[in-house]
Design an enzyme around this catalytic site. Sequence first.
Site, PDB file in Angstrom:
ATOM      1  N   GLY A  15       0.800  -1.232   0.000  1.00  0.00           N
ATOM      2  CA  GLY A  15       0.000   0.000   0.000  1.00  0.00           C
ATOM      3  C   GLY A  15       0.825   1.271   0.000  1.00  0.00           C
ATOM      4  O   GLY A  15       0.313   2.354  -0.268  1.00  0.00           O
TER       5      GLY A  15
ATOM      6  N   CYS B 266      -5.629  -9.492  -1.852  1.00  0.00           N
ATOM      7  CA  CYS B 266      -5.065  -8.189  -1.498  1.00  0.00           C
ATOM      8  C   CYS B 266      -5.771  -7.127  -2.344  1.00  0.00           C
ATOM      9  O   CYS B 266      -5.745  -7.200  -3.576  1.00  0.00           O
ATOM     10  CB  CYS B 266      -3.571  -8.215  -1.813  1.00  0.00           C
ATOM     11  SG  CYS B 266      -2.746  -6.636  -1.601  1.00  0.00           S
TER      12      CYS B 266
ATOM     13  N   THR C  93      -4.962  -4.015  -2.676  1.00  0.00           N
ATOM     14  CA  THR C  93      -3.985  -3.157  -3.342  1.00  0.00           C
ATOM     15  C   THR C  93      -3.482  -3.812  -4.620  1.00  0.00           C
ATOM     16  O   THR C  93      -3.411  -3.179  -5.679  1.00  0.00           O
ATOM     17  CB  THR C  93      -2.804  -2.867  -2.383  1.00  0.00           C
ATOM     18  OG1 THR C  93      -3.325  -2.419  -1.129  1.00  0.00           O
ATOM     19  CG2 THR C  93      -1.876  -1.822  -2.952  1.00  0.00           C
TER      20      THR C  93
ATOM     21  N   CYS D 157      -8.924  -3.482   3.209  1.00  0.00           N
ATOM     22  CA  CYS D 157      -7.583  -4.071   3.168  1.00  0.00           C
ATOM     23  C   CYS D 157      -7.686  -5.367   3.943  1.00  0.00           C
ATOM     24  O   CYS D 157      -8.285  -5.402   5.029  1.00  0.00           O
ATOM     25  CB  CYS D 157      -6.574  -3.136   3.822  1.00  0.00           C
ATOM     26  SG  CYS D 157      -4.963  -3.899   4.163  1.00  0.00           S
TER      27      CYS D 157
HETATM   28  N1  DGL Z   1      -3.495  -6.611   2.480  1.00  0.00           N
HETATM   29  C1  DGL Z   1      -3.341  -5.686   1.429  1.00  0.00           C
HETATM   30  C2  DGL Z   1      -4.653  -5.103   0.937  1.00  0.00           C
HETATM   31  O1  DGL Z   1      -5.663  -5.754   1.021  1.00  0.00           O
HETATM   32  C3  DGL Z   1      -2.280  -4.640   1.462  1.00  0.00           C
HETATM   33  C4  DGL Z   1      -1.569  -4.277   2.684  1.00  0.00           C
HETATM   34  C5  DGL Z   1      -0.259  -3.649   2.321  1.00  0.00           C
HETATM   35  O2  DGL Z   1       0.649  -4.418   2.015  1.00  0.00           O
HETATM   36  O3  DGL Z   1      -0.172  -2.412   2.323  1.00  0.00           O
HETATM   37  O4  DGL Z   1      -4.704  -4.032   0.400  1.00  0.00           O
END
Ligand code: DGL
Length: 294
Positions: free
Chosen positions: A67, A98, A100, A212
């Site tokens: 992110g 994820c 992101t 997230c």
């Molecule tokens: N878990 C990830 C998401 O759903 C990203 C977290 C990260 O690495 O910033 O966006």
Amino acid sequence: MAKAHCQRRVQVHSRRLALTPLPSHSASPIGVFDSGVGGLSVLRALLAELPDEQVVYVADSGHAPYGERDDAYVIERARAITAHLLTHHHIKALVVACNTATAAAIHLLREQHPQLPIVGIEPALKPAVGLSTTGVIGVMATRSTLRSDKFQRLLASLEGQARFVVQPCAGLALAIEQFDTIKIEAACAEYTGAMGSFGTKTGQIDTLVLGCTHYPFAESHLRAGTGAAVRYLEGGAPVARQTRRLLQAGQAICAGRATGSQQVVFYSTGNPLTLESAAKRWLGLEQSVLPLAV
Ligand code: DGL
């Protein structure tokens, strides 16, 4: 890996597909990846929805947080991990656990691997609109997710249907990744405080979208800022249902597995102990995590 109970599927290899190793039959595993331990919130839903499937989970903890990176970096990581899962594990489907990475890279992964069913995750804004009674919805996600075209299009498509209070949460995923309770508490207090008033009265945020996959693991700390009445939405269950639909459509679903077979194989590009303790703490899975260099 159980084979006996799974229907076999004939795979037609075109010249183009021959460049990419293909899933050979329904006993092949589903590949799942996230920047780190956050994807375990999606894995939890997948295991509940598809208890007979084998899964290979890759935590890219050595390159987290996504992110705070630019799109090119996340795209490169998503491509490398997908190629690894195809080449070394012959996955039959991919779950990008994820938000992101989904926002930055899923269209490119689909372009590059048109034969591979790929499921991504996005902040659950649409379900939130249906559930909110005050019409005020909070959205917490990484900066990259929120500034992405994909998210902006989603937001625009719901214009006029609710008021969205959108909060980038820099540092929260990393604090969760590091099990740093003090930083998690501080970030949750700061970000919920910045969003305004939570509750079920007119004008208050009554629904909070966790955009997230790391954030569900901070729910107890977020509750301190929002109170108990606010409804939280995460995307794991819809992702799991969509994965089931795609596998069924491709006749690639696994109908049963051998007793005692290990259902998930875990890899980490960072410290394997982080994923090991997260899987044990949050999913009750006591398994060793293998190191991975991709
Ligand atoms: N878990 C990830 C998401 O759903 C990203 C977290 C990260 O690495 O910033 O966006």
